[in-house]
Design an enzyme around this catalytic site. Structure first.
Site, short mmCIF file in Angstrom:
data_model
loop_
_atom_site.label_atom_id
_atom_site.label_comp_id
_atom_site.label_asym_id
_atom_site.label_seq_id
_atom_site.Cartn_x
_atom_site.Cartn_y
_atom_site.Cartn_z
N HIS A 150 0.80 -1.23 0.00
CA HIS A 150 0.00 0.00 0.00
C HIS A 150 0.83 1.28 0.00
CE1 HIS A 150 -3.64 -2.25 0.50
NE2 HIS A 150 -3.31 -2.71 1.70
N ASP A 185 -3.35 -10.96 -1.64
CA ASP A 185 -3.79 -10.34 -0.39
C ASP A 185 -5.27 -9.99 -0.55
OD1 ASP A 185 -4.15 -7.94 1.51
OD2 ASP A 185 -2.07 -8.47 1.93
N HIS A 187 -6.62 -7.31 0.30
CA HIS A 187 -6.70 -5.89 -0.05
C HIS A 187 -6.07 -5.63 -1.42
CE1 HIS A 187 -6.78 -5.97 4.43
NE2 HIS A 187 -7.76 -5.09 4.24
N ASP A 273 -4.10 -12.51 4.74
CA ASP A 273 -5.39 -12.05 5.25
C ASP A 273 -6.55 -12.51 4.38
OD1 ASP A 273 -4.60 -10.39 3.20
OD2 ASP A 273 -4.73 -8.54 4.36
#
Length: 516
Positions: A150, A185, A187, A273
């Site tokens: 990120h 992931d 995200h 995650d």
């Protein structure tokens, strides 16, 4: 000290070719602490390493302690003032830098903690070191501390401060015409996509939860811009996706990507995650289902960099990355957990694998089919294996000799790394980068008035192009004076006059010039 010969054992079937595998681990990485109640826990890397040791996997790999990344290494992508801030801020001084904290988005999700900059140096050093190893002949490199996808050029985001993935890809581009980035992931891999949004030298593919979920980007309609159009693929998913549904997308999409794009190297971000039962996640993947992505990408026999990422139920993160290390090595490891220093974390069953839950899969067959068809159609629109201009490649950086007298018996510094060990905590070597930007307007809010949409779309494109111009310079602007990125002691200063700023077409064209 090096452990093992690094050749993995043969598996069964088409992926049975032996692999030369290396693994990066800093024994201090588990000591860093984001703060009480924060879901990101670097301790999970220590737990993973303990499992690897007790399963006997370390003996099948070359194990290295990464050389810490220095200012100049980080400034290959990040703005110099941002790196300077990360280097200088401490829990004791942060209240004196309120404006800088806000400017660089450091505070709640991305707190200031003791050793913050050393933490960034360690995980970035492992990813860049892994890329260097791949450039020097290894088949697979692993850095579970990396994968912080990120972070942006000028700001922290989503528990990520430095984007080690972008730095590793820039390193791989020294040797490879095309690099593929894959993100599993939960995200969206927004920081990596943003960095390479307007070039065909890097294709980004992200499988993620989409819809009222951090970071809010990753719409299937976000496909890249300019020369990078159709080279960004986004696979938006809903809650509860299981192994079967996930692989019904992953394998056909990635199979087509590999066929059409033919990358010279692959970077796979293995954020855990997306596993069932994650503290912050909402998917329902088993560890074997998650690892099937690693197994599939490994089967193409293309240099592969495996990185960590998210993962907040730390006992399952350690389970997952241990198992995936075994997959990388071509080894099937026992489900029964061996005794280790964190054995009590894995009760009451003390097994490597955990069963997924019975949560509802909100991804219907029709939705998955529509996503698959749309992305395969996008892939049919791109040029097969886009070529780049053949030029002289920068010479290899001289390999520093390891200090055997001070070698850790378990890990050693990477001898092939471009990065030199720098014991100075505050070197004054900030690098002036062109076009320092802070991309804020990546998403266009649907509720915006019609008159504002055109402006925001223009702003999005302009910000992306500025980012790509800076990144393209790193990809294709290697000069004799700055070849090694890390081996040159003199800091370099780049001055860009506005009146001589490179036009968009020239910048995008320069992205296609491969340095050999």
């Amino acid at each position: 000290m090096e452990i093992g010969g690094g050749n993995s054992l043969p598996g069964i079937g088409p992926a049975a070719k032996k692999r030369k595998v290396c693994y990066f681990y800093d024994p201090e990485i588990g000591n860093y602490y984001y703060g009480q109640g924060h879901p990101m826990k670097p301790h999970r890397m220590r737990m993973t390493h303990a499992l690897l040791a007790q399963y006997g996997l370390l003996g099948h790999m070359q194990v290295y302690k990464p050389n810490p990344a220095r200012d100049r290494d980080l400034c290959r992508f990040h703005a110099d003032d941002y790196v300077t801030f990360l280097r200088s801020v401490t829990p004791e001084t942060q209240q004196e830098q309120i404006r800088a904290l806000k400017r660089f988005n450091v505070g709640e999700d991305c707190p200031v903690f003791d050793g913050l900059y050393s933490f960034c140096q360690a995980y970035a050093g492992g990813s860049v070191g892994g890329a260097v190893k791949l450039n020097h002949g290894h088949d697979i490199a692993i850095n579970w501390a990396g994968g912080l996808h990120h972070a942006k050029k000028c700001e922290a985001s989503g528990f990520c401060y430095v984007n080690d993935i972008v730095l590793a890809i820039l390193e791989l581009l020294k040797r490879h015409e095309r690099v593929l980035y894959v993100d599993i992931d939960i995200h969206h891999g927004d920081g990596v996509e943003e960095a390479f949004y307007s070039t065909d030298r890097v294709m980004t593919v992200s499988f993620h939860k989409f819809g009222d979920y951090f970071p809010g980007t990753g719409d299937i309609r976000d496909i890249g811009y300019g020369k990078g159009k159709y080279y960004s693929l986004n696979v938006p998913l809903d809650d509860g996706i299981d192994d079967e549904s996930y692989q019904s997308l992953f394998k056909p999409i990635m199979g087509k990507v590999m066929e059409v794009y033919q990358p010279g190297a692959v970077v796979l971000q293995c954020g855990a995650d997306s596993l069932s039962g994650d503290r912050l996640g909402c998917f329902n993947l088993s560890i074997k289902g998650h690892a099937e992505c690693v197994k599939y990408m490994r089967s193409f026999n293309v240099p592969l960099l495996l990185l960590g990422g998210g993962g907040y139920t730390i006992r399952n993160v350690a389970r997952c990355w241990c198992y995936e290390t075994g997959v990388a090595l071509g080894l099937e490891i026992d489900d029964k957990m061996p005794q280790n220093e964190y054995y009590e974390y894995f009760g009451p069953d003390y097994t490597l694998h955990v069963a997924p839950s019975n949560m509802e899969n909100k991804n219907s067959y029709q939705q998955l089919d529509d996503i698959r068809s749309r992305l395969l159609d996008n892939l049919s629109r791109i040029q097969h294996a886009p070529s780049v201009q053949f030029q002289e490649r920068p010479p290899d950086t001289e390999i520093p000799e390891p200090d055997e007298d001070h070698a850790d018996p378990e890990v050693r510094h990477d001898p092939d790394s471009d990065m030199e060990v720098d014991d100075s905590k505050h070197p004054d070597e900030s690098v002036r980068k062109p076009f320092p930007i802070n991309i804020q307007n990546v998403r266009i809010k649907k509720e915006t008035k019609e008159g504002d949409v055109k402006y925001q779309e223009d702003q999005k494109i302009t910000d992306h192009l500025k980012a790509v111009e800076a990144v393209v310079e790193e990809i294709s602007g290697f000069k004799a004076s700055d070849v090694g990125s890390t081996a040159i002691d003199e800091p370099r200063s780049i001055k860009m006059e506005l009146e001589s700023k490179i036009k968009l077409s020239d910048a995008l064209e320069s992205a296609g010039k491969h340095q050999f």
